[in-house]
Design a protein around this motif. Structure first.
Motif, PDB file in Angstrom:
ATOM      1  N   GLU A   1       0.817  -1.215   0.000  1.00 25.54           N
ATOM      2  CA  GLU A   1       0.000   0.000   0.000  1.00 25.54           C
ATOM      3  C   GLU A   1       0.853   1.270   0.000  1.00 25.54           C
ATOM      4  OE1 GLU A   1      -2.523  -0.419   3.365  1.00 25.54           O
ATOM      5  OE2 GLU A   1      -3.674  -2.082   2.487  1.00 25.54           O
ATOM      6  N   LYS A   2       2.084   1.161   0.461  1.00 26.17           N
ATOM      7  CA  LYS A   2       2.979   2.320   0.449  1.00 26.17           C
ATOM      8  C   LYS A   2       3.166   2.861  -0.967  1.00 26.17           C
ATOM      9  CE  LYS A   2       5.818   0.793   4.391  1.00 26.17           C
ATOM     10  NZ  LYS A   2       7.168   0.316   4.790  1.00 26.17           N
ATOM     11  N   PHE A   3       3.072   1.951  -1.946  1.00 28.48           N
ATOM     12  CA  PHE A   3       3.354   2.329  -3.324  1.00 28.48           C
ATOM     13  C   PHE A   3       2.091   2.383  -4.179  1.00 28.48           C
ATOM     14  CE2 PHE A   3       7.121  -0.031  -1.755  1.00 28.48           C
ATOM     15  CZ  PHE A   3       8.023   1.024  -1.745  1.00 28.48           C
ATOM     16  N   TYR A   4       0.933   2.426  -3.531  1.00 30.87           N
ATOM     17  CA  TYR A   4      -0.318   2.474  -4.295  1.00 30.87           C
ATOM     18  C   TYR A   4      -0.896   3.886  -4.287  1.00 30.87           C
ATOM     19  CZ  TYR A   4      -5.173   1.912  -5.625  1.00 30.87           C
ATOM     20  OH  TYR A   4      -6.373   2.055  -6.249  1.00 30.87           O
ATOM     21  N   LEU A   5      -1.162   4.401  -5.482  1.00 27.73           N
ATOM     22  CA  LEU A   5      -1.835   5.686  -5.646  1.00 27.73           C
ATOM     23  C   LEU A   5      -3.194   5.422  -6.276  1.00 27.73           C
ATOM     24  CD1 LEU A   5       1.014   7.974  -7.063  1.00 27.73           C
ATOM     25  CD2 LEU A   5       0.275   7.721  -4.690  1.00 27.73           C
ATOM     26  N   ALA A   6      -4.243   5.748  -5.547  1.00 25.62           N
ATOM     27  CA  ALA A   6      -5.595   5.452  -6.012  1.00 25.62           C
ATOM     28  C   ALA A   6      -5.886   6.107  -7.356  1.00 25.62           C
ATOM     29  CB  ALA A   6      -6.611   5.915  -4.968  1.00 25.62           C
ATOM     30  N   ASN A   7      -6.603   5.369  -8.196  1.00 27.26           N
ATOM     31  CA  ASN A   7      -7.095   5.866  -9.488  1.00 27.26           C
ATOM     32  C   ASN A   7      -5.984   6.252 -10.464  1.00 27.26           C
ATOM     33  OD1 ASN A   7      -9.809   5.696  -8.522  1.00 27.26           O
ATOM     34  ND2 ASN A   7      -9.531   7.656  -7.486  1.00 27.26           N
TER      35      ASN A   7
ATOM     36  N   VAL B   1       5.382   4.326 -10.048  1.00 31.45           N
ATOM     37  CA  VAL B   1       4.464   5.090  -9.205  1.00 31.45           C
ATOM     38  C   VAL B   1       5.082   6.426  -8.809  1.00 31.45           C
ATOM     39  CG1 VAL B   1       3.187   5.124  -7.025  1.00 31.45           C
ATOM     40  CG2 VAL B   1       3.357   3.003  -8.349  1.00 31.45           C
ATOM     41  N   SER B   2       6.302   6.380  -8.319  1.00 31.16           N
ATOM     42  CA  SER B   2       6.946   7.591  -7.802  1.00 31.16           C
ATOM     43  C   SER B   2       7.112   8.651  -8.873  1.00 31.16           C
ATOM     44  CB  SER B   2       8.310   7.240  -7.212  1.00 31.16           C
ATOM     45  OG  SER B   2       8.181   6.253  -6.209  1.00 31.16           O
ATOM     46  N   SER B   3       7.350   8.222 -10.103  1.00 30.86           N
ATOM     47  CA  SER B   3       7.545   9.199 -11.171  1.00 30.86           C
ATOM     48  C   SER B   3       6.270   9.986 -11.458  1.00 30.86           C
ATOM     49  CB  SER B   3       8.056   8.521 -12.439  1.00 30.86           C
ATOM     50  OG  SER B   3       7.221   7.448 -12.831  1.00 30.86           O
ATOM     51  N   LEU B   4       5.108   9.407 -11.129  1.00 29.10           N
ATOM     52  CA  LEU B   4       3.855  10.143 -11.278  1.00 29.10           C
ATOM     53  C   LEU B   4       3.806  11.368 -10.368  1.00 29.10           C
ATOM     54  CD1 LEU B   4       1.193   7.293 -11.451  1.00 29.10           C
ATOM     55  CD2 LEU B   4       1.426   9.142 -13.122  1.00 29.10           C
ATOM     56  N   LEU B   5       4.545  11.298  -9.268  1.00 32.16           N
ATOM     57  CA  LEU B   5       4.491  12.356  -8.263  1.00 32.16           C
ATOM     58  C   LEU B   5       5.574  13.423  -8.440  1.00 32.16           C
ATOM     59  CD1 LEU B   5       3.774  10.176  -5.099  1.00 32.16           C
ATOM     60  CD2 LEU B   5       2.176  11.682  -6.286  1.00 32.16           C
ATOM     61  N   VAL B   6       6.375  13.304  -9.478  1.00 30.12           N
ATOM     62  CA  VAL B   6       7.457  14.273  -9.678  1.00 30.12           C
ATOM     63  C   VAL B   6       6.934  15.712  -9.749  1.00 30.12           C
ATOM     64  CG1 VAL B   6       9.228  15.078 -11.288  1.00 30.12           C
ATOM     65  CG2 VAL B   6       9.098  12.660 -10.703  1.00 30.12           C
TER      66      VAL B   6
ATOM     67  N   ILE C   1      11.510  10.174  -4.352  1.00 31.67           N
ATOM     68  CA  ILE C   1      10.109  10.020  -3.969  1.00 31.67           C
ATOM     69  C   ILE C   1       9.829   8.575  -3.555  1.00 31.67           C
ATOM     70  CG2 ILE C   1       7.729  10.147  -4.813  1.00 31.67           C
ATOM     71  CD1 ILE C   1       8.773  12.355  -6.761  1.00 31.67           C
ATOM     72  N   HIS C   2      10.414   7.632  -4.282  1.00 31.16           N
ATOM     73  CA  HIS C   2      10.241   6.210  -3.955  1.00 31.16           C
ATOM     74  C   HIS C   2      10.651   5.923  -2.512  1.00 31.16           C
ATOM     75  CE1 HIS C   2      10.296   1.829  -4.679  1.00 31.16           C
ATOM     76  NE2 HIS C   2      11.406   1.837  -3.960  1.00 31.16           N
ATOM     77  N   HIS C   3      11.788   6.452  -2.110  1.00 32.87           N
ATOM     78  CA  HIS C   3      12.272   6.202  -0.747  1.00 32.87           C
ATOM     79  C   HIS C   3      11.407   6.920   0.290  1.00 32.87           C
ATOM     80  CE1 HIS C   3      15.639   3.868  -2.084  1.00 32.87           C
ATOM     81  NE2 HIS C   3      16.124   4.863  -2.826  1.00 32.87           N
ATOM     82  N   LEU C   4      10.874   8.073  -0.068  1.00 32.13           N
ATOM     83  CA  LEU C   4       9.950   8.753   0.836  1.00 32.13           C
ATOM     84  C   LEU C   4       8.676   7.934   1.031  1.00 32.13           C
ATOM     85  CD1 LEU C   4      10.287  12.458  -0.393  1.00 32.13           C
ATOM     86  CD2 LEU C   4      11.138  11.516   1.763  1.00 32.13           C
TER      87      LEU C   4
END
Length: 391
Positions: free
Chosen positions: A133-139, A212-217, A253-256
């Motif tokens: 769940e740490k690496f899940y971003l809804a939708n 996933v993390s790259s989506l949050l850049v 971001i991945h490590h965060l």
């Protein structure tokens, strides 16, 4: 209002392509209008129904040749590789690098099998669901991770809110869970995974890095630079980043996320299409020729360390289990697709009951909305047509 609510539910919860809910709203609106039932209204309604019916037929009737036509007419946007028994029959733009989307998960599956053989990981190790769940971003994954969880809960593999590494790897390939992918990327180690690229001789393959993390850049840049960028400013800022810097930010971001320190966002993500396009383009790229090598190596049991062949096949050959009728035609069938709002890819290997082998790779991008609907609707039909022609 009722039809609009139903359409929103269909799109947001059941991930229905927008075109059908929109048509539904139009039809309900027409039928709910009293003027529809006048002579003039009936004529207009009849014409509207004919036009909508023609559009629906064009969009959704089975047309496998559409995929081949798109590939042939758009050399700047599409590549195709076809090999039969080791002979390359088709190579269209075979050396052009394109975004892989989830096809890249095949590389992670290969390293998973290697590390099981080496004893570095235990495929039966139980992983708490909270770690995923740490690496899940809804939708953000088209329902892939929730659908996998539903399958696991109904099938019984989840025990005490934990699931095995083996099931996580299967969920990464069959359901294409991005959360599972980024968890395994961390578990297996990026250096080991990227070594697979070298060991298979993939000359044009980018390094694997978090999806996933790259989506949050963009969100992360806003936070660390203490800016309130507009979308256009964010686009300009992202385009100014080198690929190397962009990937480094993704790893930060991945490590965060891993250590639950990603307090720069509130858990809700809404990414404008222009920013999604940058994300899609900057996913790991490779060529169809690269993945021709990958699929051939899996098919010929040379993709992994000795002893890893069956482990990898068990992950990749999910179509043999989902559709039992495939077992009447093929000895082996493994595949991995990949898609974003701008990309539709397929990579597969097949061995029939007579021992003939085929590898088919298709990378396409740059669609209009109608082209995307047509490609998604007809891709499977096209794959079946190619297999039938050569087997």
């Amino acid at each position: 209002m009722f039809s609009i609510i139903i359409a929103i539910v269909a799109i947001e919860i059941f991930y229905t392509p927008p075109i059908m809910p929109i048509v539904f709203i139009i039809i309900v609106t027409i039928l709910a209008d009293k003027s529809t039932y006048t002579k003039t209204g009936l004529i207009i309604t009849g014409m509207a129904v004919l036009i909508l019916s023609a559009l629906a037929y064009y969009l959704f009737h089975d047309d496998p040749d559409y995929v081949q036509t798109y590939i042939d007419k758009n050399p700047d946007l599409a590549s195709m590789h076809l090999s039969v028994d080791g002979e390359n029959l088709i190579s269209k733009q075979g050396e052009v690098k394109r975004p892989l989307a989830s096809v890249v998960k095949t590389i992670i599956a290969i390293e998973f099998a290697n590390q099981v053989v080496e004893g570095k990981i235990d495929p039966d190790e139980q992983i708490p669901l909270v770690e995923l769940e740490k690496f899940y971003l809804a939708n953000t994954d088209g329902g892939a991770h929730p659908n996998w969880l539903k399958e696991m809960k109904e099938g019984g593999p989840i025990k005490n809110d934990a699931v095995s590494l083996q099931e996580i790897a299967k969920g990464m390939i069959m359901f294409s869970s991005n959360a599972n992918t980024d968890f395994l990327l961390d578990k297996l180690g990026p250096e080991s995974i990227n070594h697979v690229i070298e060991s298979l001789g993939l000359e044009n393959h980018d390094p694997v890095y978090p999806l996933v993390s790259s989506l949050l850049v963009p969100t992360y840049l806003n936070a660390i630079e203490d800016k309130k960028w507009s979308t256009s400013q964010l686009i300009e800022r992202l385009q100014s980043l080198s690929l190397e810097d962009y990937r480094e930010l993704s790893w930060e971001i991945h490590h965060l996320l891993k250590h639950r320190k990603a307090d720069f966002f509130n858990g809700s993500v809404s990414i404008p299409m222009d920013l999604q396009k940058i994300w899609s383009d900057r996913l790991s790229n490779a060529t169809v020729e690269d993945y021709g090598k990958v699929m051939s190596a899996i098919s010929n049991d040379t993709a992994t360390l000795p002893g890893g062949e069956d482990i990898l096949r068990n992950i990749m050959e999910w179509p043999m289990k989902v559709n039992v009728s495939n077992q009447e035609i093929y000895a082996h069938l493994g595949m991995k697709g990949g898609s974003t709002a701008f990309v539709l890819n397929q990579a597969l290997y097949v061995e029939n009951l007579d021992g003939r082998k085929l590898e088919l790779i298709i990378f396409t991008e740059g669609f209009s909305i109608i082209e995307q609907i047509k490609m998604e609707k007809n891709m499977n039909s096209f794959l079946k047509k190619v297999l039938t022609e050569h087997f």
